[in-house]
Design an enzyme around this catalytic site. Structure first.
Site, PDB file in Angstrom:
ATOM      1  N   SER A  87     -31.350  80.380  23.068  1.00  0.00           N
ATOM      2  CA  SER A  87     -30.173  80.197  22.347  1.00  0.00           C
ATOM      3  C   SER A  87     -30.278  80.093  21.008  1.00  0.00           C
ATOM      4  O   SER A  87     -31.027  79.381  20.181  1.00  0.00           O
ATOM      5  CB  SER A  87     -29.582  78.790  22.989  1.00  0.00           C
ATOM      6  OG  SER A  87     -29.205  78.773  24.356  1.00  0.00           O
ATOM      7  N   ARG A 113     -35.852  66.571  29.311  1.00  0.00           N
ATOM      8  CA  ARG A 113     -34.666  66.462  29.389  1.00  0.00           C
ATOM      9  C   ARG A 113     -34.091  66.008  30.797  1.00  0.00           C
ATOM     10  O   ARG A 113     -34.822  66.307  31.918  1.00  0.00           O
ATOM     11  CB  ARG A 113     -33.807  68.023  29.463  1.00  0.00           C
ATOM     12  CG  ARG A 113     -33.628  68.504  27.816  1.00  0.00           C
ATOM     13  CD  ARG A 113     -32.974  69.851  28.028  1.00  0.00           C
ATOM     14  NE  ARG A 113     -33.174  70.201  26.805  1.00  0.00           N
ATOM     15  CZ  ARG A 113     -32.649  71.616  26.310  1.00  0.00           C
ATOM     16  NH1 ARG A 113     -32.077  72.307  27.035  1.00  0.00           N
ATOM     17  NH2 ARG A 113     -32.999  71.885  25.020  1.00  0.00           N
ATOM     18  N   ARG A 149     -39.854  78.471  32.042  1.00  0.00           N
ATOM     19  CA  ARG A 149     -38.909  79.438  32.476  1.00  0.00           C
ATOM     20  C   ARG A 149     -39.276  80.958  32.030  1.00  0.00           C
ATOM     21  O   ARG A 149     -38.987  81.771  33.008  1.00  0.00           O
ATOM     22  CB  ARG A 149     -37.698  78.981  31.856  1.00  0.00           C
ATOM     23  CG  ARG A 149     -36.418  79.995  32.267  1.00  0.00           C
ATOM     24  CD  ARG A 149     -35.202  79.621  31.622  1.00  0.00           C
ATOM     25  NE  ARG A 149     -34.794  77.903  32.070  1.00  0.00           N
ATOM     26  CZ  ARG A 149     -33.556  77.503  31.747  1.00  0.00           C
ATOM     27  NH1 ARG A 149     -32.587  78.104  31.060  1.00  0.00           N
ATOM     28  NH2 ARG A 149     -33.308  76.221  32.365  1.00  0.00           N
ATOM     29  N   ARG A 157     -35.385  75.284  36.210  1.00  0.00           N
ATOM     30  CA  ARG A 157     -34.794  74.022  35.446  1.00  0.00           C
ATOM     31  C   ARG A 157     -35.592  72.543  35.756  1.00  0.00           C
ATOM     32  O   ARG A 157     -35.387  72.241  36.968  1.00  0.00           O
ATOM     33  CB  ARG A 157     -33.368  73.622  35.969  1.00  0.00           C
ATOM     34  CG  ARG A 157     -32.520  72.724  35.114  1.00  0.00           C
ATOM     35  CD  ARG A 157     -31.016  72.580  35.812  1.00  0.00           C
ATOM     36  NE  ARG A 157     -30.472  73.780  35.955  1.00  0.00           N
ATOM     37  CZ  ARG A 157     -29.727  74.547  34.772  1.00  0.00           C
ATOM     38  NH1 ARG A 157     -29.477  73.835  33.690  1.00  0.00           N
ATOM     39  NH2 ARG A 157     -29.059  75.499  35.160  1.00  0.00           N
ATOM     40  N   GLU A 181     -30.623  82.493  31.181  1.00  0.00           N
ATOM     41  CA  GLU A 181     -30.926  82.180  29.836  1.00  0.00           C
ATOM     42  C   GLU A 181     -32.403  81.751  29.718  1.00  0.00           C
ATOM     43  O   GLU A 181     -32.918  81.052  30.002  1.00  0.00           O
ATOM     44  CB  GLU A 181     -29.975  81.051  29.620  1.00  0.00           C
ATOM     45  CG  GLU A 181     -29.880  80.467  28.284  1.00  0.00           C
ATOM     46  CD  GLU A 181     -29.438  79.099  27.729  1.00  0.00           C
ATOM     47  OE1 GLU A 181     -29.947  78.376  26.711  1.00  0.00           O
ATOM     48  OE2 GLU A 181     -28.779  78.571  28.606  1.00  0.00           O
TER      49      GLU A 181
END
Length: 434
Positions: free
Chosen positions: A344, A252, A382, A267, A341
């Site tokens: 999801s 990403r 993460r 990130r 987070e």
């Protein structure tokens, strides 16, 4: 994608849902284009019927002349129809999914609702270190050389961090396979139709890396290739649901996060994920049950790892365009002073499957678009942040969660000489040096 018939029948609902998802959609323009499309289709059908009648009635000079006129008229109208359908389809791609009634309305993350908590946030009797400090002291990753070699947000995982990540991969995949999920390693290089089908395009195009090859992109999640796995295929209802636990590298640009989380592993541009993906029949009650099943799976993982977390019901403005309902699961990370987070979990309805042409035939022979759902099982690196930070000890070591010891082969990462109590080689004496 919403069908034009659904939009026509639910105009006000579609407009409201789009507004509450912070998207501007000209529904009137859509319906006007659809009216024009229908009118042109009617003209084409009428001219074709006339042409067929002329052909069956014989071929005098006047009939042949009329046939030539019809041919020219059809050519003009069909070209116009192609233009109108292209505009209509492009506009349809910009219409977000409608959300379920229980979804809270809000403009941004401040509208999300906490629905549950689990675990106890630890109170350290020493000054805890961040995962960055721990990683540098224990030689678990190298951010400086990662940036040198890979660029901004680049990183190298090293030593026991590599073994810890591989242990997590095996643990999670084995857990979900035991629950009946089909394991799959998915490609990261995908064609554009998968991204349109997934709903990443057109909205998230800035987040996606495009390759030099024609029609080749790097996926940001295994959801993209795995949801497209059955594109343009039709199931029998009895074949559903299809459940996958999918591993893949992910990429990403993080274009919308400039200046956020610029240090550490939270990130990054290149990472790995294990994704849960389900293709199910078009039954919202069943979809809600599957949604809770996916949520239970990820919470079990965090509970077995003894990581404190909370679950958020995402509001309209923070849930994304394709979702009907979404949970975010966030794990407590001491260095952030709060939750971050990690998972999801989304119900997509037939939004993705309509774009991808994934259907099934029910027991009466009727055709339906399937429903799709997905949820992160675990994302790397993460998840290493809370694992390292929450399990750090006063002496600077890190205790490995009991659930992972059989996969890592060691119980503790030590600052001086990582203590590795080997379960496969007892003669190793319990210690290895760097």
């Amino acid at each position: 994608m919403l069908s034009i018939d659904f939009i026509r029948a639910n105009k006000e609902k579609v407009e409201l849902c789009s507004k509450n998802k912070n998207r501007s959609v000209d529904v009137n323009a859509l319906l006007t284009l659809d009216d024009t499309r229908r009118e042109l289709i009617g003209k084409v059908q009428k001219l074709r019927e006339e042409r067929n009648s002329l052909a069956s009635a014989g071929s005098d000079e006047s009939a042949r002349e009329r046939g030539r006129v019809i041919k020219d008229e059809l050519k003009t109208i069909e070209a116009e129809l192609v233009q109108v359908e292209t505009k209509l389809n492009n506009l349809l791609l910009t219409v977000p999914n409608v959300y379920l009634d229980e979804v809270p309305v809000g403009t941004d993350e401040s509208g999300n609702q906490e629905i549950s908590q689990w675990g106890t946030i630890p109170e350290f009797d020493f000054d805890p270190l961040s995962h960055i400090e721990l990683g540098e002291r224990l030689d678990l990753f190298d951010l400086k050389r990662g940036a040198k070699v890979s660029g901004f947000r680049g990183y190298f995982l090293k030593n026991q961090a590599v073994q810890l990540q591989m242990a997590l991969i095996l643990y999670v995949i084995n857990k979900l396979v035991a629950k009946g999920y089909t394991p799959i390693i998915a490609p990261s290089i995908v064609k554009s139709f998968t991204l349109f089908g997934n709903g990443q395009f057109p909205w998230g195009k800035d987040e996606v890396y495009a390759l030099n090859d024609d029609d080749a992109y790097l996926a940001g999640t295994a959801e993209v290739p795995v949801t497209a796995y059955y594109a343009n295929e039709t199931f029998a209802e009895s074949d559903l649901p299809k459940k996958f636990v999918a591993f893949s590298p992910c990429f990403r640009k993080e274009a919308g996060s400039y200046g956020k989380d610029t240090k550490g592993l939270y990130r990054v541009h290149e990472f790995f994920k294990i994704e849960q993906v389900i293709i199910a029949k078009a039954d919202i009650d069943e979809a809600k049950k599957l949604h809770e099943e996916l949520q239970k799976n990820c919470e079990e993982i965090l509970q077995e790892l003894k990581l404190p977390y909370h679950v958020l019901l995402m509001c309209t403005g923070d849930m994304g365009e394709p979702q009907m309902k979404k949970y975010d699961t966030e794990v407590y990370m001491p260095s952030r002073g709060g939750y971050g987070e990690t998972m999801s979990n989304s119900i997509m309805g037939d939004f993705q499957t309509r774009r991808l042409g994934i259907k099934y035939k029910d027991t009466d022979g009727n055709m339906h678009y399937a429903y799709s759902l997905n949820n992160t099982a675990v994302a790397f690196p993460r998840i290493l942040i809370p694992l390292l930070e929450l399990n750090q000890q006063k002496d600077g070591s890190i205790k490995i969660p009991e659930m992972l010891v059989k996969y890592t082969g060691f119980e503790v990462i030590s600052a001086r000489h990582p203590e590795q109590t080997s379960h496969s080689d007892p003669a190793a004496g319990g210690e290895e040096s760097h």
